[in-house]
Design a protein around this motif. Structure first.
Motif, mmCIF file in Angstrom:
data_model
loop_
_atom_site.group_PDB
_atom_site.id
_atom_site.type_symbol
_atom_site.label_atom_id
_atom_site.label_comp_id
_atom_site.label_asym_id
_atom_site.label_seq_id
_atom_site.Cartn_x
_atom_site.Cartn_y
_atom_site.Cartn_z
ATOM 1 N N LEU A 247 0.687 -0.801 0.121
ATOM 2 C CA LEU A 247 -0.102 0.372 -0.463
ATOM 3 C C LEU A 247 0.994 1.228 -0.169
ATOM 4 O O LEU A 247 2.089 0.760 0.491
ATOM 5 C CB LEU A 247 -1.060 0.344 1.812
ATOM 6 N N ASN A 251 -3.098 4.661 1.784
ATOM 7 C CA ASN A 251 -4.106 3.307 1.869
ATOM 8 C C ASN A 251 -4.565 2.241 0.515
ATOM 9 O O ASN A 251 -5.104 2.124 0.254
ATOM 10 C CB ASN A 251 -4.720 3.093 2.181
ATOM 11 N N THR A 267 -8.889 1.895 -2.183
ATOM 12 C CA THR A 267 -8.401 2.039 -1.031
ATOM 13 C C THR A 267 -9.194 0.800 0.145
ATOM 14 O O THR A 267 -10.164 0.634 -0.229
ATOM 15 C CB THR A 267 -8.944 3.339 -0.896
ATOM 16 N N VAL A 270 -7.117 -1.069 7.174
ATOM 17 C CA VAL A 270 -5.542 -1.338 7.469
ATOM 18 C C VAL A 270 -5.608 -1.491 9.345
ATOM 19 O O VAL A 270 -6.904 -0.889 9.811
ATOM 20 C CB VAL A 270 -4.941 0.393 7.598
ATOM 21 N N ARG A 272 -3.348 -1.207 11.553
ATOM 22 C CA ARG A 272 -1.765 -1.021 12.331
ATOM 23 C C ARG A 272 -1.640 -0.721 14.229
ATOM 24 O O ARG A 272 -0.573 -1.605 14.295
ATOM 25 C CB ARG A 272 -1.228 0.378 11.961
ATOM 26 N N THR A 290 -1.479 -4.454 9.082
ATOM 27 C CA THR A 290 -0.830 -3.844 8.270
ATOM 28 C C THR A 290 0.819 -3.058 9.089
ATOM 29 O O THR A 290 0.653 -2.591 10.207
ATOM 30 C CB THR A 290 -1.533 -2.393 7.911
ATOM 31 N N GLN A 308 0.228 -5.344 3.948
ATOM 32 C CA GLN A 308 -0.681 -5.760 4.503
ATOM 33 C C GLN A 308 -0.831 -7.302 4.155
ATOM 34 O O GLN A 308 -0.867 -7.351 2.515
ATOM 35 C CB GLN A 308 -1.634 -4.481 4.187
#
Length: 872
Positions: A247, A251, A267, A270, A272, A290, A308
């Protein structure tokens, strides 16, 4: 690191059929416990008053543990999936960043190439020669699909991709590059690559070789699509349940392992922070991880890029059924399971609860031994408790195994994946080294100097300056040197080694012979991984290429050697791949099992692994590209080992004639090896009862070191958990492990000494574990506690089943004088003589005990002269 959001168990539970079945079984057992408790209260409330509080507490504990067990099972499964896809996501971005770091060095070096700069400045106009030179570069650095030289107005002076001809460019990157001191990294649509939706271009301005004025721009176009396809092909899960993505900072997908599933340009949501939650994309729910990059050598990659991995929740928990535990040696399997506390505390509590149930039943059976009348009702209740307890224990044991199978299966896959990544990183890194040595061998100044019959001081200083410039750009080398046809080193970076100049020394004769025999500029030679004075006496690879006469390519006039900084570079690969995985070590070894690099300080580079203990010989013979994993004992720990054999990268080690197989080994520790006593097989130790028999004698049975022992139930008061024993610091018998507080109904609180029965019987102390119990025994009004491994039951035996041992008449002081023939003689139970036991403890001069497992006389430990009355 896993997120802090509470786990939504009900969201994930429908996708875990095995956990749902476990939850249903737990509810059925909970109902059964309620029924038994109600029956005891109605039918024999007086007789059951001593066990009703324990039953109530056990049932309440089960209510709590039922919730915690399901929560733990769900949490462990979700966590394992998140960890697995996080590892893959991290490697996607890290592999890309490491690769692109090399591109930043390449464009910086090639943009200063004197021949190219002279052409762009208009000093000469030999387009064919420049195109040939750029193609020679591309033939070595095959990661580029286009190389362009442009003037300051954006006109294309030369390019190598004839399938995509362009005359010029109006891309703003040209002006940006001309104004920059360093490289410019561009990833987007550009008219420099008109047939691509997006291109990754590394550009740097080129200066006039005499005036230093900017005269043009060099563009190296990275073959992004091909590279990402290779990464996905190599590291995506084999059954393709998950999709791997790269990505950008918004994103947006810039590369997808399956574009029909998730296309480039989409898109995506995500995750994280590793939150255990579902994210929706395209109407489907996913578990997502992610990861950004920690950078490499200070280079952070294109801004915002992330790796990801997304896996649909409906297939996330449907991996292949693992049978890792069933294929293990039983002792190793038991040892692994003994570490349940560390990976799932609720399961450990359940194991403790199962021991509590067994003790409640055992104590109740001891209490009712030999009793008649109303106490028979309690016996019926106890039988129900025992049966339900066994069902509970079977369920809990299976739950423990299922969860551990989940943990082990995930760890086996993870160890294999990490080892696969390691050999991939190694081959990708060393591929660049093979490119570098061949390209630098074409440097015109080097060729001219080595072809000359004589070289003055200015020429040698100029060579050293060129090598120094290269070495500053490419910091993975500790030394770059050139040598003449006789193998004498004439110039080198970092000239001094241990106070002695390497200039004037000679390369190894075998190396020189191989370099002189190289047939073309595409060929190279790598010295074996061994100690060399050019690397401070440490082992490394040195990459060599032939330097050829500028007037005749068939004539070799010398060579260039680049000394790879193996120790920190390999260690950085190993530690980077392990990241923050606790308890993991890794190493590179060759086919002979010789260590190339290691994070294990006890096995440094140069160590020879023992094929009989450190690594299976079969693994050293695995085919290239193959992976395997094992569960084994490693350095006194239960461990998972994953290994992969290198398979090359692009043409490197594949079609370029160079072969040097490297095996990556990864060890994941699961806790120290525990010396387990003989394994208790409860199925083999089930005692068959004859309901028609009368006049039998009831015995309390228990385990020591995996063997079944018994003593008359009439002399046993109760059993208590060994965790309640208080150790004492004062001197005493070696077998005495502490004191135990007793508080019986209607009696004042008092203490008894506890003795280790295994120590008395075997001469070696027992290891007190969660299931260890203390049996309180009474003889002639005195009480002592006996530490045992586990309780068994309170069966009834006919007098005819109890026979003397062959040694009973021959020796005085034996603790085992009788043996009980249970199950028609198929099961032998050793009967302890309680009077003799008290006599041994009272009079330490009595020397011998008998253990029928080895039929040998073992001396008791010689204690201080202390009577049993004093001890008790």
């Amino acid at each position: 690191m896993r997120g802090t959001t509470p786990l939504p168990v009900d969201t994930f539970l429908p996708y875990m059929r095995d956990v749902v079945r476990c939850e249903q079984s737990l509810r059925e057992l909970n109902l059964m416990w309620r029924m038994i408790e109600a029956s005891a209260k109605m039918n024999c409330p007086v007789e059951a008053k001593t066990i009703l509080p324990t039953m109530a507490a056990t049932r309440a504990g089960f209510n709590r543990l039922e919730h915690e067990l399901v929560h733990s099972l769900v949490g462990e499964k979700v966590g394992n999936v998140l960890d697995e896809i996080a590892t893959k996501a991290q490697y996607v971005i890290d592999i890309v960043v490491r690769n692109l770091y090399e591109r930043t060095a390449d464009v910086g070096f090639l943009a200063t190439d004197r021949e190219l700069c002279a052409f762009v400045a208009g000093v000469h106009d030999n387009v064919d020669a420049i195109r040939y030179r750029l193609r020679a570069y591309r033939s070595k650095y095959t990661v580029y699909d286009e190389i362009l030289l442009l003037d300051t107005a954006g006109n294309v002076l030369v390019q190598i991709d004839e399938a995509s001809p362009i005359e010029g460019s109006t891309d703003p990157l040209i002006a940006e590059t001309l104004a920059a001191d360093g490289y410019v990294e561009t990833f987007r649509a550009t008219d420099l690559r008109p047939h691509k939706k997006q291109a990754l271009v590394y550009s740097r301005r080129m200066l006039h070789p005499d005036t230093g004025v900017p005269v043009g721009v060099l563009c190296l176009c990275f073959h992004f699509e091909e590279e990402m396809a290779g990464i996905f092909r190599s590291h995506r899960d084999a059954d393709e349940r998950a999709n791997m993505l790269l990505l950008d900072g918004d994103n947006r997908v810039i590369a997808s392992a399956d574009e029909l599933w998730i296309p480039v340009g989409a898109t995506v949501p995500v995750n994280r922070s590793a939150e255990p939650r579902l994210l929706v994309h395209g109407g489907r729910e996913y578990l997502v991880r992610t990861l950004g990059t920690a950078g490499y050598q200070g280079y952070m990659g294109p801004p915002g890029w992330q790796g990801q991995v997304m896996i649909p929740v409906d297939v996330a928990f449907h991996g292949g059924v693992s049978n890792a535990l069933s294929t293990l040696d039983p002792a190793i399997a038991e040892g692994l399971l003994s570490h349940a506390r560390s990976f799932c505390p609720p399961l450990f509590e359940i194991m403790t609860a199962a021991d509590t149930i067994r003790r409640v039943v055992w104590n109740g059976q001891v209490m009712t031994a030999g009793q008649r009348g109303e106490l028979l009702k309690l016996k019926t209740i106890l039988d129900q408790i025992s049966e339900t307890g066994m069902r509970s224990n079977e369920l809990f044991s299976q739950s423990i195994r299922d969860l551990y199978e989940t943990v082990l299966a995930s760890s086996l896959r993870d160890a294999e994946f990490v080892s696969h990544l390691l050999v991939d990183l190694l081959d990708r890194n060393l591929y660049e080294r093979s490119d570098d040595c061949r390209w630098w061998a074409l440097t015109p100044e080097l060729r001219t100097a080595l072809a000359a019959e004589e070289r003055d001081l200015e020429t040698l200083e100029n060579l050293t300056a060129i090598l120094d410039y290269i070495n500053r750009l490419y910091t993975v080398y500790t030394r770059i040197f050139v040598y003449d046809r006789e193998g004498c080193i004439i110039a080198s970076t970092h000239e001094m080694e241990n106070g002695v100049s390497v200039v004037g020394t000679k390369v190894d004769a075998a190396v020189l012979s191989n370099v002189l025999a190289l047939r073309s500029e595409q060929d190279y030679y790598v010295s074996p991984f061994e100690r060399t004075p050019l690397y401070g006496g440490r082992p490394t690879y040195i990459y060599h290429a032939a330097i050829r006469d500028p007037q005749n390519d068939s004539v070799v006039v010398g060579g260039i050697g680049i000394v790879f900084d193996a120790q920190p570079e390999f260690e950085a690969m190993l530690r980077g791949a392990l990241a923050d995985k606790q308890g993991m070590t890794a190493m590179f070894v060759d086919r002979r099992g010789c260590v190339i690099s290691s994070t294990d300080p006890s096995r440094p580079a140069g160590t020879q692994l023992d094929p009989d203990h450190d690594i299976d010989r079969k693994l050293l013979a695995l085919a290239n590209g193959s992976s395997a994993s094992r569960i084994l004992v490693h350095d006194g720990h239960y461990a998972i080992m994953g290994c992969t054999v290198s398979d090359g990268y692009r043409e490197f080690k594949v079609s370029d004639g160079y072969r040097e197989d490297v095996i990556a080994l990864v060890y994941d520790s699961f806790g120290e090896v525990r010396e387990r006593g003989g394994a208790v097989n409860r199925e083999d130790a089930v005692i068959e009862s004859d309901v028609t028999a009368t006049g039998g004698i009831e015995y309390a049975t228990f385990y020591i070191d995996g063997m079944l022992f018994a003593m008359p139930a009439a002399q046993v008061m109760e059993a208590l958990p060994a965790s309640e024993v208080s150790p004492v610091s004062m001197g005493g018998r070696a077998e005495r492990v502490g004191v135990l507080a007793l508080q019986r109904h209607g009696e004042s609180r008092h203490f008894v000494w506890v003795f280790d029965l295994r120590h008395l019987m075997r001469g070696a102390p027992a290891q007190i574990e969660a299931g260890s119990q203390v049996i309180v025994v009474r003889h002639n009004g005195q009480d002592i506690g006996l530490l045992v491994d586990e309780l068994h039951g309170v069966p009834e035996f006919r007098p005819s089943q109890i026979i003397p041992t062959p040694f009973a008449a021959a020796a005085e002081g034996l603790l085992v004088k009788q043996v009980i023939q249970a199950n028609e003689g198929r099961l032998l139970v050793q009967a302890l003589d309680v009077a003799q036991l008290f006599a041994c403890l009272k009079d330490p001069a009595l020397p011998t005990v008998l253990n029928l497992s080895d039929a040998t006389h073992l001396n008791l430990m010689q204690p201080e002269n202390e009577t049993l009355e004093n001890a008790v």
